[in-house]
Design a protein around this motif. Sequence first.
Motif, PDB file in Angstrom:
ATOM      1  N   ASN A 249       0.765  -1.226  -0.131  1.00  0.00           N
ATOM      2  CA  ASN A 249      -0.126   0.178  -0.002  1.00  0.00           C
ATOM      3  C   ASN A 249       0.824   1.338  -0.181  1.00  0.00           C
ATOM      4  OD1 ASN A 249      -3.064  -0.555   0.063  1.00  0.00           O
ATOM      5  ND2 ASN A 249      -2.116  -1.920   1.826  1.00  0.00           N
ATOM      6  N   GLU A 250       2.067   1.069  -0.577  1.00  0.00           N
ATOM      7  CA  GLU A 250       3.001   2.069  -0.471  1.00  0.00           C
ATOM      8  C   GLU A 250       2.255   3.318  -1.667  1.00  0.00           C
ATOM      9  OE1 GLU A 250       4.248  -0.676  -1.247  1.00  0.00           O
ATOM     10  OE2 GLU A 250       5.586  -1.145  -0.018  1.00  0.00           O
ATOM     11  N   MET A 251       2.837   4.605  -0.908  1.00  0.00           N
ATOM     12  CA  MET A 251       2.266   5.710  -1.918  1.00  0.00           C
ATOM     13  C   MET A 251       3.816   6.172  -2.575  1.00  0.00           C
ATOM     14  SD  MET A 251      -1.322   6.881  -0.577  1.00  0.00           S
ATOM     15  CE  MET A 251      -0.978   8.507  -0.961  1.00  0.00           C
ATOM     16  N   ILE A 252       3.674   7.164  -3.193  1.00  0.00           N
ATOM     17  CA  ILE A 252       4.777   7.879  -4.147  1.00  0.00           C
ATOM     18  C   ILE A 252       5.739   8.206  -2.705  1.00  0.00           C
ATOM     19  CG2 ILE A 252       4.103   9.989  -4.587  1.00  0.00           C
ATOM     20  CD1 ILE A 252       5.459   8.681  -7.526  1.00  0.00           C
ATOM     21  N   ALA A 253       5.424   8.755  -1.992  1.00  0.00           N
ATOM     22  CA  ALA A 253       6.331   9.600  -0.814  1.00  0.00           C
ATOM     23  C   ALA A 253       7.056   8.417  -0.176  1.00  0.00           C
ATOM     24  CB  ALA A 253       5.334  10.328   0.110  1.00  0.00           C
ATOM     25  N   ASN A 254       6.435   7.286   0.169  1.00  0.00           N
ATOM     26  CA  ASN A 254       7.041   6.210   0.608  1.00  0.00           C
ATOM     27  C   ASN A 254       8.335   5.724  -0.077  1.00  0.00           C
ATOM     28  OD1 ASN A 254       4.210   5.995   1.145  1.00  0.00           O
ATOM     29  ND2 ASN A 254       5.196   5.268   2.943  1.00  0.00           N
ATOM     30  N   LEU A 255       8.051   5.851  -1.482  1.00  0.00           N
ATOM     31  CA  LEU A 255       8.912   5.372  -2.478  1.00  0.00           C
ATOM     32  C   LEU A 255      10.230   6.339  -2.518  1.00  0.00           C
ATOM     33  CD1 LEU A 255       9.131   3.100  -4.771  1.00  0.00           C
ATOM     34  CD2 LEU A 255       8.042   4.706  -6.403  1.00  0.00           C
ATOM     35  N   ILE A 256       9.826   7.574  -2.408  1.00  0.00           N
ATOM     36  CA  ILE A 256      10.960   8.604  -2.633  1.00  0.00           C
ATOM     37  C   ILE A 256      11.951   8.400  -1.152  1.00  0.00           C
ATOM     38  CG2 ILE A 256      11.482  11.061  -2.426  1.00  0.00           C
ATOM     39  CD1 ILE A 256       8.925  11.367  -3.801  1.00  0.00           C
ATOM     40  N   PHE A 257      11.159   8.154  -0.063  1.00  0.00           N
ATOM     41  CA  PHE A 257      11.748   8.120   1.257  1.00  0.00           C
ATOM     42  C   PHE A 257      12.715   6.904   1.248  1.00  0.00           C
ATOM     43  CE2 PHE A 257      12.252   7.126   5.727  1.00  0.00           C
ATOM     44  CZ  PHE A 257      12.697   8.380   6.316  1.00  0.00           C
ATOM     45  N   ASN A 258      12.237   5.791   0.801  1.00  0.00           N
ATOM     46  CA  ASN A 258      12.957   4.494   0.860  1.00  0.00           C
ATOM     47  C   ASN A 258      14.052   4.703  -0.180  1.00  0.00           C
ATOM     48  OD1 ASN A 258      11.161   3.445   2.457  1.00  0.00           O
ATOM     49  ND2 ASN A 258      10.016   2.085   0.816  1.00  0.00           N
ATOM     50  N   ARG A 259      14.025   5.237  -1.264  1.00  0.00           N
ATOM     51  CA  ARG A 259      14.957   5.398  -2.338  1.00  0.00           C
ATOM     52  C   ARG A 259      16.218   6.418  -1.751  1.00  0.00           C
ATOM     53  NH1 ARG A 259      14.635   1.145  -5.420  1.00  0.00           N
ATOM     54  NH2 ARG A 259      12.746   0.541  -4.355  1.00  0.00           N
ATOM     55  N   VAL A 260      15.893   7.421  -0.964  1.00  0.00           N
ATOM     56  CA  VAL A 260      16.737   8.517  -0.555  1.00  0.00           C
ATOM     57  C   VAL A 260      17.346   7.935   0.886  1.00  0.00           C
ATOM     58  CG1 VAL A 260      17.081  10.968   0.268  1.00  0.00           C
ATOM     59  CG2 VAL A 260      15.594  10.414  -1.891  1.00  0.00           C
ATOM     60  N   ILE A 261      16.601   7.584   1.716  1.00  0.00           N
ATOM     61  CA  ILE A 261      17.253   7.299   3.084  1.00  0.00           C
ATOM     62  C   ILE A 261      17.350   5.972   3.178  1.00  0.00           C
ATOM     63  CG2 ILE A 261      16.569   7.130   5.412  1.00  0.00           C
ATOM     64  CD1 ILE A 261      16.722   9.958   4.452  1.00  0.00           C
ATOM     65  N   GLY A 262      16.515   4.881   2.536  1.00  0.00           N
ATOM     66  CA  GLY A 262      16.941   3.348   2.409  1.00  0.00           C
ATOM     67  C   GLY A 262      17.980   2.886   1.795  1.00  0.00           C
ATOM     68  N   THR A 263      18.192   3.162   0.318  1.00  0.00           N
ATOM     69  CA  THR A 263      19.087   2.562  -0.388  1.00  0.00           C
ATOM     70  C   THR A 263      19.998   3.825  -0.694  1.00  0.00           C
ATOM     71  OG1 THR A 263      17.664   2.919  -2.275  1.00  0.00           O
ATOM     72  CG2 THR A 263      17.593   0.772  -1.263  1.00  0.00           C
ATOM     73  N   LEU A 264      19.999   4.905  -0.194  1.00  0.00           N
ATOM     74  CA  LEU A 264      20.721   6.013  -0.786  1.00  0.00           C
ATOM     75  C   LEU A 264      20.982   6.266  -2.043  1.00  0.00           C
ATOM     76  CD1 LEU A 264      23.756   5.309   1.848  1.00  0.00           C
ATOM     77  CD2 LEU A 264      21.803   7.243   2.110  1.00  0.00           C
ATOM     78  N   ASP A 265      19.814   5.736  -2.958  1.00  0.00           N
ATOM     79  CA  ASP A 265      19.913   6.074  -4.443  1.00  0.00           C
ATOM     80  C   ASP A 265      19.241   7.574  -4.603  1.00  0.00           C
ATOM     81  OD1 ASP A 265      19.641   6.144  -7.127  1.00  0.00           O
ATOM     82  OD2 ASP A 265      19.064   3.965  -7.374  1.00  0.00           O
ATOM     83  N   TRP A 266      20.116   8.687  -4.328  1.00  0.00           N
ATOM     84  CA  TRP A 266      19.798   9.846  -4.583  1.00  0.00           C
ATOM     85  C   TRP A 266      19.296  10.028  -6.092  1.00  0.00           C
ATOM     86  CZ3 TRP A 266      19.881  13.473  -0.466  1.00  0.00           C
ATOM     87  CH2 TRP A 266      20.682  13.011   0.563  1.00  0.00           C
ATOM     88  N   PRO A 267      19.885   9.831  -7.139  1.00  0.00           N
ATOM     89  CA  PRO A 267      19.299  10.340  -8.654  1.00  0.00           C
ATOM     90  C   PRO A 267      18.005   9.736  -8.525  1.00  0.00           C
ATOM     91  CG  PRO A 267      21.649   9.791  -8.749  1.00  0.00           C
ATOM     92  CD  PRO A 267      21.214   9.281  -7.384  1.00  0.00           C
ATOM     93  N   PHE A 268      17.835   8.460  -8.372  1.00  0.00           N
ATOM     94  CA  PHE A 268      16.652   7.854  -8.616  1.00  0.00           C
ATOM     95  C   PHE A 268      15.415   8.456  -7.808  1.00  0.00           C
ATOM     96  CE2 PHE A 268      13.480   3.913  -8.827  1.00  0.00           C
ATOM     97  CZ  PHE A 268      13.102   4.311  -9.965  1.00  0.00           C
ATOM     98  N   GLY A 269      15.617   8.578  -6.567  1.00  0.00           N
ATOM     99  CA  GLY A 269      14.709   9.372  -5.549  1.00  0.00           C
ATOM    100  C   GLY A 269      14.538  10.504  -6.063  1.00  0.00           C
ATOM    101  N   SER A 270      15.527  11.460  -6.657  1.00  0.00           N
ATOM    102  CA  SER A 270      15.181  12.752  -7.026  1.00  0.00           C
ATOM    103  C   SER A 270      14.116  12.518  -8.488  1.00  0.00           C
ATOM    104  CB  SER A 270      16.576  13.180  -7.458  1.00  0.00           C
ATOM    105  OG  SER A 270      17.574  13.599  -6.455  1.00  0.00           O
ATOM    106  N   ALA A 271      14.453  11.702  -9.429  1.00  0.00           N
ATOM    107  CA  ALA A 271      13.554  11.696 -10.390  1.00  0.00           C
ATOM    108  C   ALA A 271      12.021  11.383  -9.869  1.00  0.00           C
ATOM    109  CB  ALA A 271      14.213  10.272 -11.349  1.00  0.00           C
ATOM    110  N   ILE A 272      11.926  10.566  -8.939  1.00  0.00           N
ATOM    111  CA  ILE A 272      10.515  10.378  -8.455  1.00  0.00           C
ATOM    112  C   ILE A 272       9.988  11.402  -7.977  1.00  0.00           C
ATOM    113  CG2 ILE A 272       9.279   8.727  -7.117  1.00  0.00           C
ATOM    114  CD1 ILE A 272      11.696   6.643  -7.007  1.00  0.00           C
ATOM    115  N   SER A 273      10.780  12.125  -7.152  1.00  0.00           N
ATOM    116  CA  SER A 273      10.396  13.561  -6.712  1.00  0.00           C
ATOM    117  C   SER A 273       9.909  14.616  -7.739  1.00  0.00           C
ATOM    118  CB  SER A 273      11.485  14.234  -5.971  1.00  0.00           C
ATOM    119  OG  SER A 273      11.855  13.400  -4.806  1.00  0.00           O
ATOM    120  N   VAL A 274      10.779  14.438  -8.740  1.00  0.00           N
ATOM    121  CA  VAL A 274      10.401  15.383  -9.870  1.00  0.00           C
ATOM    122  C   VAL A 274       9.099  15.278 -10.643  1.00  0.00           C
ATOM    123  CG1 VAL A 274      11.132  16.258 -12.139  1.00  0.00           C
ATOM    124  CG2 VAL A 274      12.443  16.116 -10.642  1.00  0.00           C
ATOM    125  N   ILE A 275       8.975  13.601 -10.640  1.00  0.00           N
ATOM    126  CA  ILE A 275       7.585  13.161 -11.261  1.00  0.00           C
ATOM    127  C   ILE A 275       6.324  13.419 -10.515  1.00  0.00           C
ATOM    128  CG2 ILE A 275       6.208  11.148 -11.823  1.00  0.00           C
ATOM    129  CD1 ILE A 275       9.023   9.659 -12.711  1.00  0.00           C
TER     130      ILE A 275
END
Lengths: 288, 264
Positions: A234-260
Amino acid sequence: MKKFNWQPWALLAPSVSAIFFLLVVPVLFVVVYSFWLRAPTGAVIPDFQFGNYARFFEDFFYPSILIRTIRVSLICVFLCLIFGYIPAYFFHRSKSRYRQAMILLIMLPFWISFIIRTMSWVNILGANGFVNHALMKIGLISEPLSLLYNEGAVLMGLIQFLLPFMILNIFVSLEGIDKNLLEAARSMGCNEWQAFKEVTLPLSLPGVSAGCLLVFVLTAGTYLPPMILGGAGNEMIANLIFNRVIGTLDWPFGSAISVILLILLGTIVWTYNRYLGINQLFNAFKGT
Amino acid sequence: MLKISGWSLIRLFTIMVYVFMFLPIVVVIILSFDTQQFASFPMQGFTLQWYYELAQNESIIRAFKSSIMLGALAALISTSIAIPAAMAFVRYSFRGKNSINTLLLAPIMVPEVVLGVALLLFMRWLQQPKSFAMLLLGHVMLTLPYVLLIVQARMVSINNVYEEAAKSLGANPLQTFKEVTLPLLLPAILAGMLFAFTISFDNITATLFWATAEHQTVPVRIFGMLRHSISPEINALGTVMIFFTIMTPLIAALSIRYFSRKSA
C-alpha cells in the motif's frame, strides 16, 4: 518615469532569500540530480541522461505506485468532500449559541500531533482494537476482522488528518455568501432544498474546489498513513521517495521520482490557478 | 415535517463526524492507563505506571527539549522575517507582487517529502553535515507561509490612517512601526508564533530527513518507537502530547485576548 521604489524589496529580502535558498535552489538541485547517475559504488556521477526516468516507467511496479497515489488521492478528496460539506453546512446554518465552540472543537484535532492521531488507528482497527472488541462484544463476529494494513485503514488516517482543511475551506466560502440572495430565492418561492441547490451550492464551489485541491495535494505527498496503516503493498509515492533516498541511498533515482511527483502536482495546481486563481486557496487559512 | 427531518439528519451526520475525529484521540488517552504490556482492548486495569516510565525516559525528555527549542526558535525567526514581508505586501504596490506572494506560500503546496529530500541534497552538496542549524532552517521554511498568512490578514485590517497620523506628527518610519504598527499587530504576531511553534513541534515527514541522532524531535522519537509495537508507553506519550497541544493554543488565546484588550 517613476522612480524605482526599493522599500518593499528591502522588507521582502529576508523572506524571499530564505525561501530562495531553502526551497527554490534545493528543488533545482533535485531536478539536476534526477538526470545524474548512481555508480555501483554508490557515488553519484554527474552525467546528463534520462536513465532514472526510463527506469521508473520500465516495468509496471513504479507506475502502479503512481497510479495508486492518484487513486487514493481522488477517493480521499471525494470522501472528504462528503464528510466535510455536511458539517460545514451545519455550522453555517446553525443558530446555536455554541456554534463558535462547535467549530473550534472540530478544528481541535488539527492541532493534535499527526503521528499520534495516525498511530491511534492501530488501537482502533487492530486485531485487539476498539472496533473488533466492540463487534465481538455485541456478538456480531466471533473472530477479529483484519481491518488494518489495507487501503481502507490508510484512508481513515488520511481523512482524519485532512477533514479540518476541507471543512474550514467550505465553511469560509459558505459564510461569505450574501444572505440577501437566499432571502430573494425564498421570496420567489424556492423551498429550502431548491434554495440550497440554486444559490448556496453554486456559490460555495470556490471553497469546495480550494478544499479539494488542498486535500489532493496533501494526500499525494503523504508519507505517514501508508507507512503506519498501509503495510506492504500500500505504499504511495512519498514512501517510494523516502525509501530510495534514506533506505537505499539512491539519490538520483529518488530525485527523479520527486520530479515526477512535482510535475503531477504542478500540473494540477497550474490548471487550478489558471481557472480559479491560487489566492482562493489561502483564504481559509486567513480566518484561523 | 420534511424540513425538520432533513435538518436532524444533517445534525446526526455532523455528530458522527465528531465521533470519527475524536475516536483516535479518546482511545489513545484511555489505553495509556491500561496495565497490559501491549495496548489492546479490553482493558485489564488502571495504572499510572506508563507515565512514571515516561518521566524516567531520558531520550524522550531530550526529544521534548529539542522539540521545544526548535519550535520556539523557528517561530521567532519566521515571525520576525514574515512581519516586514507582510508590510511590503499590504502597504506597497510593486511589480511581481502576486508572484512573490505565491512563491512565499509555496512550502504549503510542495510535498513535504520533496522539501525534505531537496534541502538534504543541497546541504550535502555544500558538504554540510546534518545539524540542529539545518533542522532549524528547514523548520523556518515550513512555518514561514503560515505566519505570513496570519500576519498579512491582520495587517490588511489595520487602518492605514493610524500610521499616516503618526507620520504627520513627525515620527520616522521606524518610530511609526514601533509605536503604532507593532502594538496593533501584536495579537497576530502571537498567533503566528503559536501556529509556527505547533507546526514545527508536530512536523514529522520533512523532519525525518533532517533529524540527527542527537537532535531527535518528539514525533521522530515516536516514529522510532513505533517500529516495535504500540506500547501503552507510546499512548501515554501521546496523551502528554495531546494535552500539550491543547493547552498551548488555549493559553495563547487567553494571552492574546489579554494583550489585545490592553492595546485597545
